[in-house]
Write a protein that holds these residues in place. Structure first.
Motif, PDB file in Angstrom:
ATOM      1  N   VAL A 112      -0.650 -29.108  58.143  1.00  0.00           N
ATOM      2  CA  VAL A 112      -1.584 -27.987  58.026  1.00  0.00           C
ATOM      3  C   VAL A 112      -2.362 -28.071  56.719  1.00  0.00           C
ATOM      4  O   VAL A 112      -3.580 -27.859  56.682  1.00  0.00           O
ATOM      5  CB  VAL A 112      -0.840 -26.645  58.119  1.00  0.00           C
ATOM      6  N   THR A 113      -1.666 -28.393  55.633  1.00  0.00           N
ATOM      7  CA  THR A 113      -2.338 -28.463  54.331  1.00  0.00           C
ATOM      8  C   THR A 113      -3.307 -29.638  54.266  1.00  0.00           C
ATOM      9  O   THR A 113      -4.351 -29.549  53.613  1.00  0.00           O
ATOM     10  CB  THR A 113      -1.310 -28.569  53.195  1.00  0.00           C
ATOM     11  N   PHE A 114      -2.997 -30.736  54.942  1.00  0.00           N
ATOM     12  CA  PHE A 114      -3.932 -31.849  54.961  1.00  0.00           C
ATOM     13  C   PHE A 114      -5.174 -31.507  55.788  1.00  0.00           C
ATOM     14  O   PHE A 114      -6.286 -31.943  55.452  1.00  0.00           O
ATOM     15  CB  PHE A 114      -3.262 -33.117  55.491  1.00  0.00           C
ATOM     16  N   LEU A 115      -5.012 -30.742  56.852  1.00  0.00           N
ATOM     17  CA  LEU A 115      -6.180 -30.281  57.607  1.00  0.00           C
ATOM     18  C   LEU A 115      -7.086 -29.428  56.716  1.00  0.00           C
ATOM     19  O   LEU A 115      -8.316 -29.531  56.768  1.00  0.00           O
ATOM     20  CB  LEU A 115      -5.741 -29.477  58.830  1.00  0.00           C
ATOM     21  N   MET A 116      -6.467 -28.590  55.906  1.00  0.00           N
ATOM     22  CA  MET A 116      -7.226 -27.773  54.967  1.00  0.00           C
ATOM     23  C   MET A 116      -7.953 -28.664  53.958  1.00  0.00           C
ATOM     24  O   MET A 116      -9.115 -28.403  53.605  1.00  0.00           O
ATOM     25  CB  MET A 116      -6.291 -26.807  54.253  1.00  0.00           C
ATOM     26  N   LEU A 117      -7.290 -29.717  53.488  1.00  0.00           N
ATOM     27  CA  LEU A 117      -7.915 -30.656  52.556  1.00  0.00           C
ATOM     28  C   LEU A 117      -9.115 -31.334  53.200  1.00  0.00           C
ATOM     29  O   LEU A 117     -10.175 -31.477  52.567  1.00  0.00           O
ATOM     30  CB  LEU A 117      -6.892 -31.697  52.104  1.00  0.00           C
ATOM     31  N   PHE A 118      -8.991 -31.736  54.464  1.00  0.00           N
ATOM     32  CA  PHE A 118     -10.115 -32.359  55.165  1.00  0.00           C
ATOM     33  C   PHE A 118     -11.286 -31.385  55.285  1.00  0.00           C
ATOM     34  O   PHE A 118     -12.451 -31.766  55.112  1.00  0.00           O
ATOM     35  CB  PHE A 118      -9.689 -32.820  56.559  1.00  0.00           C
ATOM     36  N   GLY A 119     -10.963 -30.118  55.574  1.00  0.00           N
ATOM     37  CA  GLY A 119     -12.023 -29.124  55.685  1.00  0.00           C
ATOM     38  C   GLY A 119     -12.752 -28.936  54.366  1.00  0.00           C
ATOM     39  O   GLY A 119     -13.992 -28.844  54.326  1.00  0.00           O
ATOM     40  N   LEU A 120     -12.017 -28.879  53.272  1.00  0.00           N
ATOM     41  CA  LEU A 120     -12.628 -28.717  51.950  1.00  0.00           C
ATOM     42  C   LEU A 120     -13.474 -29.941  51.593  1.00  0.00           C
ATOM     43  O   LEU A 120     -14.542 -29.820  50.979  1.00  0.00           O
ATOM     44  CB  LEU A 120     -11.544 -28.504  50.897  1.00  0.00           C
ATOM     45  N   THR A 121     -13.010 -31.119  52.005  1.00  0.00           N
ATOM     46  CA  THR A 121     -13.768 -32.341  51.756  1.00  0.00           C
ATOM     47  C   THR A 121     -15.138 -32.278  52.421  1.00  0.00           C
ATOM     48  O   THR A 121     -16.156 -32.660  51.832  1.00  0.00           O
ATOM     49  CB  THR A 121     -12.987 -33.569  52.273  1.00  0.00           C
ATOM     50  N   VAL A 122     -15.172 -31.766  53.643  1.00  0.00           N
ATOM     51  CA  VAL A 122     -16.446 -31.621  54.363  1.00  0.00           C
ATOM     52  C   VAL A 122     -17.334 -30.597  53.670  1.00  0.00           C
ATOM     53  O   VAL A 122     -18.550 -30.786  53.536  1.00  0.00           O
ATOM     54  CB  VAL A 122     -16.179 -31.216  55.830  1.00  0.00           C
ATOM     55  N   VAL A 123     -16.741 -29.499  53.211  1.00  0.00           N
ATOM     56  CA  VAL A 123     -17.500 -28.467  52.501  1.00  0.00           C
ATOM     57  C   VAL A 123     -18.184 -29.054  51.271  1.00  0.00           C
ATOM     58  O   VAL A 123     -19.325 -28.690  50.932  1.00  0.00           O
ATOM     59  CB  VAL A 123     -16.582 -27.292  52.096  1.00  0.00           C
ATOM     60  N   TYR A 124     -17.524 -29.983  50.605  1.00  0.00           N
ATOM     61  CA  TYR A 124     -18.093 -30.613  49.413  1.00  0.00           C
ATOM     62  C   TYR A 124     -19.088 -31.721  49.752  1.00  0.00           C
ATOM     63  O   TYR A 124     -19.601 -32.394  48.864  1.00  0.00           O
ATOM     64  CB  TYR A 124     -16.977 -31.176  48.527  1.00  0.00           C
ATOM     65  N   VAL A 212     -10.362 -42.709  49.161  1.00  0.00           N
ATOM     66  CA  VAL A 212     -10.743 -42.583  50.570  1.00  0.00           C
ATOM     67  C   VAL A 212     -11.626 -41.360  50.791  1.00  0.00           C
ATOM     68  O   VAL A 212     -12.687 -41.444  51.426  1.00  0.00           O
ATOM     69  CB  VAL A 212      -9.489 -42.495  51.465  1.00  0.00           C
ATOM     70  N   LEU A 213     -11.210 -40.215  50.274  1.00  0.00           N
ATOM     71  CA  LEU A 213     -11.877 -38.955  50.611  1.00  0.00           C
ATOM     72  C   LEU A 213     -13.132 -38.691  49.781  1.00  0.00           C
ATOM     73  O   LEU A 213     -14.105 -38.122  50.296  1.00  0.00           O
ATOM     74  CB  LEU A 213     -10.904 -37.792  50.428  1.00  0.00           C
ATOM     75  N   MET A 214     -13.130 -39.083  48.516  1.00  0.00           N
ATOM     76  CA  MET A 214     -14.199 -38.678  47.615  1.00  0.00           C
ATOM     77  C   MET A 214     -15.117 -39.823  47.194  1.00  0.00           C
ATOM     78  O   MET A 214     -16.312 -39.613  46.997  1.00  0.00           O
ATOM     79  CB  MET A 214     -13.596 -38.029  46.356  1.00  0.00           C
ATOM     80  N   ARG A 215     -14.558 -41.014  47.043  1.00  0.00           N
ATOM     81  CA  ARG A 215     -15.358 -42.117  46.515  1.00  0.00           C
ATOM     82  C   ARG A 215     -15.879 -43.054  47.599  1.00  0.00           C
ATOM     83  O   ARG A 215     -16.726 -43.904  47.330  1.00  0.00           O
ATOM     84  CB  ARG A 215     -14.538 -42.914  45.493  1.00  0.00           C
ATOM     85  N   GLY A 216     -15.335 -42.924  48.809  1.00  0.00           N
ATOM     86  CA  GLY A 216     -15.752 -43.813  49.887  1.00  0.00           C
ATOM     87  C   GLY A 216     -15.364 -45.254  49.643  1.00  0.00           C
ATOM     88  O   GLY A 216     -16.023 -46.178  50.122  1.00  0.00           O
ATOM     89  N   GLU A 217     -14.288 -45.452  48.881  1.00  0.00           N
ATOM     90  CA  GLU A 217     -13.842 -46.800  48.533  1.00  0.00           C
ATOM     91  C   GLU A 217     -12.500 -47.105  49.179  1.00  0.00           C
ATOM     92  O   GLU A 217     -11.784 -46.202  49.615  1.00  0.00           O
ATOM     93  CB  GLU A 217     -13.715 -46.919  47.003  1.00  0.00           C
ATOM     94  N   LEU A 218     -12.176 -48.379  49.219  1.00  0.00           N
ATOM     95  CA  LEU A 218     -10.872 -48.801  49.717  1.00  0.00           C
ATOM     96  C   LEU A 218      -9.951 -49.065  48.531  1.00  0.00           C
ATOM     97  O   LEU A 218     -10.319 -49.773  47.594  1.00  0.00           O
ATOM     98  CB  LEU A 218     -10.998 -50.062  50.567  1.00  0.00           C
TER      99      LEU A 218
END
Length: 256
Positions: A112-124, A212-218
């Protein structure tokens, strides 16, 4: 006990624990979301707004949520065998069942908390892509790390109860030393940075989540592979310890 039966028993007990815990709280399952949000908002207020560290909410969330997964699993597992003393005296359940059950109870909350993190990532403004699938190896390796540390912590507390205090203090040290509030790139000396990610796997994992989430890097796959191998060997060894020293642990818990 067969592995399939063992895992089924862990699953049932973990789900029962979740329902029991939720029934005791007025907001019930909503706390699964509220707790990490409140933690991060508090740190955002202190470190970003008051101290001016310049880190946005997403940066903090990307570090704090995986760290909470680790810390809550280890802390709850460390005392699990001692708390299962009454069941140990009545049955011959494998001793590792108790930390496994605690690890999976926290695991079932974590999605559940990771889903929330994904949602916040999209908001940003960071849109989902196939690149996000690189989160899966990170989850697997972090689960292995959590399981290994939890099993070892449960052993330590079974023999010496005072180690639970040290484990709690260690979680505090890791919270400030794993890059939740600061970026690894701020460490100018590459040798010091390499030593940190080598001896503190959490620092590497938290930075990899941000890659992965913020920098788009591997992230560094070579490092992840070696970490997975070391953790796999550690898990084999600690399970062998439980197999051959389980009765000794049980006697220590019952008689102390």
């Amino acid at each position: 006990m067969k592995i399939s039966n063992f895992l089924a028993l862990v699953d049932v007990k973990a789900r029962m624990s979740l329902k029991s815990d939720a029934s005791k709280l007025y907001l019930s399952y909503l706390w699964w979301l509220l707790e990490p949000v409140l933690w991060v908002l508090m740190f955002y207020l202190v470190f970003t707004l008051l101290l001016g560290f310049g880190r946005d909410l997403l940066f903090l969330m990307a570090g704090k949520i995986p760290f909470l997964w680790f810390s809550k699993s280890v802390l709850s597992s460390s005392n699990s065998i001692v708390q299962g003393k009454s069941l140990i005296t009545q049955t011959n359940v494998p001793r590792q069942f108790f930390p496994y059950e605690q690890v999976h109870t926290v695991l079932y909350r974590q999605w559940v908390t990771f889903l929330m993190l994904f949602g916040l990532t999209v908001v940003y403004g960071y849109m989902p892509s196939w690149h996000w699938l690189w989160m899966v190896p990170l989850w697997v390796v972090q689960y292995m790390l959590i399981l290994l540390v939890s099993l070892v912590a449960a052993i330590c507390v079974s023999y010496v109860r005072d180690t639970r205090i040290l484990i709690g203090m260690s979680m505090m040290g890791l919270m400030f030393g794993s890059g939740i509030f600061w970026d690894l790139e701020r460490i100018q000396d590459p040798v010091s940075r390499e030593l940190l990610v080598t001896w503190n796997p959490l620092a590497y994992l938290l930075d990899a989540y941000r890659d992965v989430l913020m920098r788009g890097e591997l992230y560094d796959l070579h490092h992840l592979g070696w970490l997975a191998l070391i953790l796999a060997v550690g898990l084999v060894l600690v399970h062998l310890f439980y197999r051959y020293m389980g009765q000794s642990m049980a006697s220590r818990v019952i008689n102390s």
